[in-house]
Design a protein around this motif. Structure first.
Motif, PDB file in Angstrom:
ATOM      1  N   GLU A 167     -15.768  66.787  19.526  1.00  0.00           N
ATOM      2  CA  GLU A 167     -16.332  66.167  20.725  1.00  0.00           C
ATOM      3  C   GLU A 167     -17.338  67.108  21.391  1.00  0.00           C
ATOM      4  OE1 GLU A 167     -16.107  63.009  21.699  1.00  0.00           O
ATOM      5  OE2 GLU A 167     -15.079  62.849  19.769  1.00  0.00           O
ATOM      6  N   ARG A 170     -20.533  67.148  19.334  1.00  0.00           N
ATOM      7  CA  ARG A 170     -21.311  65.923  19.567  1.00  0.00           C
ATOM      8  C   ARG A 170     -22.009  65.952  20.919  1.00  0.00           C
ATOM      9  NH1 ARG A 170     -16.312  62.670  16.859  1.00  0.00           N
ATOM     10  NH2 ARG A 170     -17.082  62.791  14.693  1.00  0.00           N
ATOM     11  N   ILE A 228     -21.245  59.893  22.658  1.00  0.00           N
ATOM     12  CA  ILE A 228     -20.316  60.710  23.444  1.00  0.00           C
ATOM     13  C   ILE A 228     -19.786  59.936  24.655  1.00  0.00           C
ATOM     14  CG2 ILE A 228     -21.298  62.890  22.683  1.00  0.00           C
ATOM     15  CD1 ILE A 228     -22.781  63.087  25.343  1.00  0.00           C
TER      16      ILE A 228
END
Length: 276
Positions: A167, A170, A228
């Motif tokens: 995460e 990204r 995201i």
């Protein structure tokens, strides 16, 4: 990437082209309270090249201390500044000078100067251009700082789960693409885009990439923020676009990826190596 001197060089050249002043120069801070002049256009003696200007000393030092532009129309006779640098300035024959500090997040990062070899007041237009050049440089340095911070986060040790790490990757990928669009330096812009492409390729884990659907750079920018969890409005704010424009780019990207939903488009972009 934190090359303040390179950014100052670009600003000095731009200011000289815009104003046509006989001499334009500047430099970045080389310490907490001093600035070194490294970028000059129109010099004849080299006396200012490499000169270290200290806070509160001379015209540039006063600009550094005040955090605002200062100017004089007859440098040798000006009573509002100290005269620590009369020798180098006099060797160039400079009389009317403006010094504009470059301030990023309340910290002075450099000074831009414009000068005449005549005791004339600088026109408001010229002063305005000098201030604008400094503001443009401030924006450039702020964006560079953000890019440095984004890349530093990738190199930081990670004790979180693999999912949390991805995460973060990204998020940095989206941030790098957004920052690249704000950079005017083509070399730095290319480096940011290359870094974002490397992050996207990392998601393939060595697998060969399928055929690319041919997304435009802006379509990929939008999809990076959608990936995201950003809404259209949030992506628009990050990219400096209107929400309706973001919606149009996203719709086009979905069509090229043969997708019916936002997340289906994100998934297919990841499979082709366009997103991490």
């Amino acid at each position: 990437m934190g090359d303040d001197a390179g950014a100052v060089r670009t600003a000095v050249l731009s200011l000289q082209r815009a104003t046509g002043l006989p001499m334009v120069f500047g430099g970045a801070l080389s310490g907490r309270d001093r600035m070194r002049i490294t970028e000059l256009v129109g010099g004849t003696t080299g006396s200012l090249d490499g000169l270290v200007v200290r806070r509160n000393s001379g015209l540039g030092g006063k600009a550094m201390a005040l955090g605002r532009p200062v100017w004089v129309s007859d440098y040798p006779r000006a009573s509002s500044i100290s005269h620590d640098y009369d020798g180098p300035v006099g060797a160039e024959g400079l009389l009317s000078i403006v010094a504009v500090p470059v301030v990023v997040r309340r910290n002075v990062r450099g000074v831009l100067y414009g000068a005449l070899r005549e005791p004339l007041s600088l026109a408001d237009r010229v002063l305005g251009m000098a201030v604008q050049a400094a503001r443009d440089l401030e924006q450039d340095l702020a964006v560079r700082d953000e890019a440095d911070q984004a890349l530093a986060r990738l190199n930081a040790p990670c004790s979180d789960s693999a999912s949390a790490r991805w995460e973060e990757i990204r998020a940095v990928h989206a941030e790098l693409r957004g920052l690249a669009d704000q950079i005017t330096d083509p070399d730095l812009q290319a480096r940011l885009l290359k870094a974002s492409s490397r992050l996207a390729a990392a998601g393939r884990d060595g697998a060969p990439a399928p055929a690319s659907p041919g997304l435009s750079p802006r379509e990929l920018d939008v999809l990076s923020y959608v990936a995201i969890g950003c809404t259209n409005a949030q992506a628009a704010q990050q990219l400096g676009l209107l929400p309706a424009t973001v919606k149009s780019y996203l719709k086009s990207a979905m069509r090229k990826l043969n997708s019916h939903t936002r997340m289906e488009a994100v998934t297919k972009a990841r499979r082709t190596g366009l997103l991490p």
